[in-house]
Design a protein around this motif. Sequence first.
Motif, PDB file in Angstrom:
ATOM      1  N   UNK A 348      64.694  59.539 108.333  1.00 28.07           N
ATOM      2  CA  UNK A 348      64.596  60.993 108.436  1.00 28.07           C
ATOM      3  C   UNK A 348      65.599  61.631 107.495  1.00 28.07           C
ATOM      4  N   UNK A 349      65.210  62.726 106.868  1.00 27.12           N
ATOM      5  CA  UNK A 349      66.109  63.548 106.063  1.00 27.12           C
ATOM      6  C   UNK A 349      65.861  65.012 106.407  1.00 27.12           C
ATOM      7  N   UNK A 350      66.938  65.757 106.618  1.00 29.77           N
ATOM      8  CA  UNK A 350      66.848  67.200 106.829  1.00 29.77           C
ATOM      9  C   UNK A 350      67.936  67.841 105.983  1.00 29.77           C
ATOM     10  N   UNK A 351      67.577  68.858 105.212  1.00 32.60           N
ATOM     11  CA  UNK A 351      68.553  69.529 104.353  1.00 32.60           C
ATOM     12  C   UNK A 351      68.149  70.980 104.141  1.00 32.60           C
ATOM     13  N   UNK A 352      69.154  71.788 103.807  1.00 34.86           N
ATOM     14  CA  UNK A 352      68.854  73.185 103.518  1.00 34.86           C
ATOM     15  C   UNK A 352      69.899  73.777 102.586  1.00 34.86           C
ATOM     16  N   UNK A 353      69.457  74.793 101.849  1.00 36.22           N
ATOM     17  CA  UNK A 353      70.333  75.594 101.012  1.00 36.22           C
ATOM     18  C   UNK A 353      70.401  76.983 101.618  1.00 36.22           C
ATOM     19  N   UNK A 354      71.574  77.363 102.080  1.00 32.01           N
ATOM     20  CA  UNK A 354      71.712  78.679 102.700  1.00 32.01           C
ATOM     21  C   UNK A 354      71.526  79.782 101.662  1.00 32.01           C
ATOM     22  N   UNK A 355      72.073  79.582 100.464  1.00 32.43           N
ATOM     23  CA  UNK A 355      71.951  80.591  99.413  1.00 32.43           C
ATOM     24  C   UNK A 355      70.496  80.814  99.010  1.00 32.43           C
ATOM     25  N   UNK A 356      69.765  79.719  98.859  1.00 30.32           N
ATOM     26  CA  UNK A 356      68.371  79.829  98.432  1.00 30.32           C
ATOM     27  C   UNK A 356      67.430  80.133  99.590  1.00 30.32           C
ATOM     28  N   UNK A 357      67.927  79.966 100.827  1.00 32.74           N
ATOM     29  CA  UNK A 357      67.090  80.159 102.021  1.00 32.74           C
ATOM     30  C   UNK A 357      65.893  79.203 102.008  1.00 32.74           C
ATOM     31  N   UNK A 358      66.172  77.954 101.640  1.00 27.20           N
ATOM     32  CA  UNK A 358      65.136  76.931 101.557  1.00 27.20           C
ATOM     33  C   UNK A 358      65.580  75.709 102.348  1.00 27.20           C
ATOM     34  N   UNK A 359      64.634  75.072 103.033  1.00 27.88           N
ATOM     35  CA  UNK A 359      64.926  73.854 103.766  1.00 27.88           C
ATOM     36  C   UNK A 359      63.835  72.818 103.584  1.00 27.88           C
ATOM     37  N   UNK A 360      64.182  71.550 103.829  1.00 24.66           N
ATOM     38  CA  UNK A 360      63.236  70.447 103.700  1.00 24.66           C
ATOM     39  C   UNK A 360      63.422  69.476 104.854  1.00 24.66           C
ATOM     40  N   UNK A 361      62.310  69.052 105.431  1.00 25.67           N
ATOM     41  CA  UNK A 361      62.282  68.029 106.478  1.00 25.67           C
ATOM     42  C   UNK A 361      61.402  66.886 105.987  1.00 25.67           C
ATOM     43  N   UNK A 362      61.881  65.647 106.114  1.00 31.22           N
ATOM     44  CA  UNK A 362      61.071  64.465 105.798  1.00 31.22           C
ATOM     45  C   UNK A 362      61.223  63.472 106.937  1.00 31.22           C
ATOM     46  N   UNK A 363      60.110  62.956 107.443  1.00 33.48           N
ATOM     47  CA  UNK A 363      60.110  61.947 108.497  1.00 33.48           C
ATOM     48  C   UNK A 363      59.170  60.818 108.091  1.00 33.48           C
ATOM     49  N   UNK A 364      59.647  59.578 108.179  1.00 37.05           N
ATOM     50  CA  UNK A 364      58.838  58.406 107.843  1.00 37.05           C
ATOM     51  C   UNK A 364      58.870  57.421 109.013  1.00 37.05           C
ATOM     52  N   UNK A 365      57.752  56.719 109.228  1.00 36.11           N
ATOM     53  CA  UNK A 365      57.744  55.693 110.280  1.00 36.11           C
ATOM     54  C   UNK A 365      57.922  54.295 109.695  1.00 36.11           C
TER      55      UNK A 365
END
Length: 403
Positions: A348-365
């Motif tokens: 799993x990866x979760x990240x965000x840029x507060x300045x850009x107001x962008x986030x990404x979620x990745x989940x793999x099994x």
Amino acid sequence: MNPLTAKRIAATGSAALKLLMPGLCFVVSSLAAAPVSEVAEQFDRHFEQQLVEHHIPGGVYAVIEGNQIVRVRGVGVRARGGDEPVDPYTVFRIASVSKTFAAGLAAVLAEQGYFSWNDPVVNYVPDFSFRSARYNKALQVEHLLAQTTGVIPNAYDNMIEANVLPDRILPHFRQLDPMCTPGECYGYQNVLFSLIEPIVQQTTQKDYATLMQELIFDPLQMATASVGMEPFMNSANKAMPHVRARGGWYQSTVVPSYYRFAPAAGVNASAMDLSHWVMAQLGHYPEVMPEHLLATITDKRVRTVRDLRRGHWRQFIRDAHYALGWRVYQFGDEELVYHGGWVRGFRADVAYSRDRQVGLVILLNAESNIVSELSTYFWSKVFDAIHIAEAEQFSELHSTEDD
């Protein structure tokens, strides 16, 4: 033009900001990057291609902008050999991304006065001791979630993986002394990190999973999120773990070991759930996570030099810290708040840029390192960052900009 982009251009005052690293050259364009929707479309193709190329049974991603989900999509199946597809509501184990939830919950409870960040841990876990008792009072609640206990990294994780119960592991810390005074150096922990659970339970007289449900999951509309092995196994729409063997991916069993350390690795969630978690980090659920609490949990506590050598990430990040349950990376000239997770059969990866107001979620099994390639691909597009391996190439390609 996005006001944030305009502000950056004014601040840099040049077409590109050059960030020099030993033997490397880095460019972060100050020109307006592609809209997030366009990046998401590129990422969608790349995500599917990578999962197919690496034979990953299934995965899902979500791209968030502000308080909106720009794009969310599942690829593949929940279990190898099956035909049930992964979708945005498929529940995965998120492993160490659970630490971000522990920090968020602890921040809410500290704000409510149940405990203070500088309280000694032994006030709540009196049986805990280092080999030299003089260190005991120095270990504070904050140090647990900031990974600054001073203890050698991953202490007794081998016992977690051997399925030893927490009550049997904790006494072993009497054999250790910190490498430094607590609060002064970094050492990633799972066992010690999870001591936040007895602290919150003792001070609130409520179960950790119940607190998480009442204070985080429910108000953030995380309808399929949970804590623990039983609710995961009871989920009708769940991804099963896969491990590599004999050149392929094979379904594995769900084991209870890390579930026993819920703050460190016990949360289950779907891409939709985590999208709302990211929105909260971006400031769009102030009634749950107000600005001052977000500032508290992302305040850099300790530098994590080892992260600068991480595969895929090392070509983009030039500084790294641990905050409270979150990592804070300097991705070129941009700040990225991040955490990854890896537990048997899942990434799993979760990240965000507060300045850009962008986030990404990745989940793999599946336990595949492509999660890092996928994350850095996405963020390099969002930040319009280009890594160039040779300084000479930079000079040739950008000589006019140098002038």
